[in-house]
Scaffold this motif. Sequence first.
Motif, PDB file in Angstrom:
ATOM      1  N   VAL A 218       0.834  -1.205   0.000  1.00  0.00           N
ATOM      2  CA  VAL A 218       0.000   0.000   0.000  1.00  0.00           C
ATOM      3  C   VAL A 218       0.868   1.253   0.000  1.00  0.00           C
ATOM      4  O   VAL A 218       0.550   2.256  -0.646  1.00  0.00           O
ATOM      5  N   GLY A 219       1.995   1.192   0.710  1.00  0.00           N
ATOM      6  CA  GLY A 219       2.882   2.343   0.772  1.00  0.00           C
ATOM      7  C   GLY A 219       3.376   2.787  -0.592  1.00  0.00           C
ATOM      8  O   GLY A 219       3.570   3.991  -0.834  1.00  0.00           O
ATOM      9  N   ALA A 220       3.580   1.847  -1.507  1.00  0.00           N
ATOM     10  CA  ALA A 220       4.043   2.191  -2.849  1.00  0.00           C
ATOM     11  C   ALA A 220       2.975   2.969  -3.608  1.00  0.00           C
ATOM     12  O   ALA A 220       3.279   3.903  -4.356  1.00  0.00           O
TER      13      ALA A 220
ATOM     14  N   PRO B  46      -9.916  -3.036   3.867  1.00  0.00           N
ATOM     15  CA  PRO B  46      -8.587  -2.437   3.922  1.00  0.00           C
ATOM     16  C   PRO B  46      -8.008  -2.250   2.516  1.00  0.00           C
ATOM     17  O   PRO B  46      -8.326  -3.006   1.595  1.00  0.00           O
ATOM     18  N   ALA B  47      -7.135  -1.272   2.386  1.00  0.00           N
ATOM     19  CA  ALA B  47      -6.520  -0.995   1.083  1.00  0.00           C
ATOM     20  C   ALA B  47      -5.769  -2.215   0.563  1.00  0.00           C
ATOM     21  O   ALA B  47      -5.806  -2.518  -0.633  1.00  0.00           O
ATOM     22  N   ILE B  48      -5.081  -2.925   1.448  1.00  0.00           N
ATOM     23  CA  ILE B  48      -4.311  -4.085   1.004  1.00  0.00           C
ATOM     24  C   ILE B  48      -5.227  -5.180   0.466  1.00  0.00           C
ATOM     25  O   ILE B  48      -4.848  -5.950  -0.425  1.00  0.00           O
ATOM     26  N   LYS B  49      -6.474  -5.242   0.958  1.00  0.00           N
ATOM     27  CA  LYS B  49      -7.406  -6.268   0.495  1.00  0.00           C
ATOM     28  C   LYS B  49      -7.773  -6.034  -0.966  1.00  0.00           C
ATOM     29  O   LYS B  49      -7.901  -6.991  -1.739  1.00  0.00           O
ATOM     30  N   HIS B  50      -7.944  -4.773  -1.373  1.00  0.00           N
ATOM     31  CA  HIS B  50      -8.229  -4.465  -2.780  1.00  0.00           C
ATOM     32  C   HIS B  50      -7.099  -4.987  -3.670  1.00  0.00           C
ATOM     33  O   HIS B  50      -7.343  -5.564  -4.729  1.00  0.00           O
ATOM     34  N   LEU B  51      -5.871  -4.779  -3.223  1.00  0.00           N
ATOM     35  CA  LEU B  51      -4.706  -5.223  -3.991  1.00  0.00           C
ATOM     36  C   LEU B  51      -4.640  -6.742  -4.052  1.00  0.00           C
ATOM     37  O   LEU B  51      -4.420  -7.327  -5.116  1.00  0.00           O
ATOM     38  N   HIS B  52      -4.841  -7.394  -2.914  1.00  0.00           N
ATOM     39  CA  HIS B  52      -4.793  -8.857  -2.892  1.00  0.00           C
ATOM     40  C   HIS B  52      -5.890  -9.467  -3.758  1.00  0.00           C
ATOM     41  O   HIS B  52      -5.661 -10.459  -4.463  1.00  0.00           O
TER      42      HIS B  52
ATOM     43  N   LEU C 107       0.575   8.469  -5.221  1.00  0.00           N
ATOM     44  CA  LEU C 107      -0.501   9.450  -5.068  1.00  0.00           C
ATOM     45  C   LEU C 107      -0.081  10.647  -4.219  1.00  0.00           C
ATOM     46  O   LEU C 107      -0.892  11.538  -3.964  1.00  0.00           O
ATOM     47  N   HIS C 108       1.173  10.632  -3.757  1.00  0.00           N
ATOM     48  CA  HIS C 108       1.742  11.739  -2.986  1.00  0.00           C
ATOM     49  C   HIS C 108       0.974  11.997  -1.693  1.00  0.00           C
ATOM     50  O   HIS C 108       0.714  13.145  -1.315  1.00  0.00           O
ATOM     51  N   ILE C 109       0.595  10.902  -1.033  1.00  0.00           N
ATOM     52  CA  ILE C 109      -0.047  10.999   0.277  1.00  0.00           C
ATOM     53  C   ILE C 109       0.581   9.956   1.184  1.00  0.00           C
ATOM     54  O   ILE C 109       1.337   9.087   0.728  1.00  0.00           O
ATOM     55  N   SER C 110       0.275  10.023   2.471  1.00  0.00           N
ATOM     56  CA  SER C 110       0.830   9.033   3.396  1.00  0.00           C
ATOM     57  C   SER C 110       0.076   7.717   3.277  1.00  0.00           C
ATOM     58  O   SER C 110      -1.113   7.688   2.921  1.00  0.00           O
ATOM     59  N   ALA C 111       0.767   6.628   3.595  1.00  0.00           N
ATOM     60  CA  ALA C 111       0.127   5.314   3.554  1.00  0.00           C
ATOM     61  C   ALA C 111      -1.018   5.237   4.566  1.00  0.00           C
ATOM     62  O   ALA C 111      -2.049   4.612   4.309  1.00  0.00           O
ATOM     63  N   GLY C 112      -0.852   5.893   5.713  1.00  0.00           N
ATOM     64  CA  GLY C 112      -1.901   5.876   6.728  1.00  0.00           C
ATOM     65  C   GLY C 112      -3.171   6.549   6.250  1.00  0.00           C
ATOM     66  O   GLY C 112      -4.282   6.047   6.467  1.00  0.00           O
ATOM     67  N   HIS C 113      -3.024   7.690   5.576  1.00  0.00           N
ATOM     68  CA  HIS C 113      -4.193   8.409   5.071  1.00  0.00           C
ATOM     69  C   HIS C 113      -4.888   7.600   3.980  1.00  0.00           C
ATOM     70  O   HIS C 113      -6.127   7.488   3.959  1.00  0.00           O
ATOM     71  N   LEU C 114      -4.109   7.016   3.081  1.00  0.00           N
ATOM     72  CA  LEU C 114      -4.695   6.204   2.013  1.00  0.00           C
ATOM     73  C   LEU C 114      -5.461   5.029   2.616  1.00  0.00           C
ATOM     74  O   LEU C 114      -6.603   4.752   2.220  1.00  0.00           O
TER      75      LEU C 114
END
Length: 296
Positions: free
Chosen positions: A208-210, A233-239, A215-222
Amino acid sequence: MYTLNSKQPVPVYPLEQNNATGNNSFSIVHSEGALVYEENLLIPHRKAHYMLVFVKHNRGRHWVDMTAYERKDNALYFTAPHQILVKEAATPFWGTYLTFTNEFLALQQNAALRELPLIQNPHNGHELLLTAADMSFAEELLTRIEVEHNRPGEWQHRMLTAYLTVLLTYLSRLYTEQFPGNEPSADQRLLRTYRAKVEECFRELHEVGAYAALLHISAGHLSEVVKAQSGRPAIKHLHERLVLEAKRLLLYTPLSLKELAFDLGFSDASYFNRFFKRETGITPAEFRTTIRKMYQ
């Protein structure tokens, strides 16, 4: 409305396999006053599939996440996988249930369906009001879909896709008319942008950090915005995107598991194997055997 206590997990109901066709990725059920699928619907639950409920006549109230819907005649109610659903009472139902999974939409011939407004559901709506003409049009197509669904053969999937494309396109036009929509909020735009970046970069970027850096924002905010807007969770979309592509390749290509893992950006085939089993409950090899038997 019945609620779960803190010790009870929210149950997730898969799409049941059709005993006649062996299909567990698509189903259609017509009811003339029966209590269809009512046994477990009075407690909060999730569906592991998309559901379109065409209501000719039904009474009662149900909830989608935190929104209540008083059911109306000549209406369509629709939900996406993993939303929390609950009905307040079992009541006789006249109409049709149409259900399909992410795996069904991942098939190459169905890929365009994922982009339709009804499936994307940018306004998070779950009710479409149908005129008599709309309901008549939908019922005619649903009858054709039901006939084709019960007729396995070489052309079945092409015919189902053709009918479903017409139906969902028609309903998507109604969706845009009934949800003409305000401009999406900044958080909604960020969610869409994140999903678009995942679609573009899921093979190369697995953290998610990548994406936050892109997107020029923090991983926490995303992570916070994606979870608030989508419920996942954001990582779930990727998985999920990685798993979808893996399933597509397992079905449509002869790639070895090592080649497939490399194509998806995994440096180690054994790690990919563990990842896939963790996400799906079965190994890639088991999935390939099962899915090819189903669609041969």
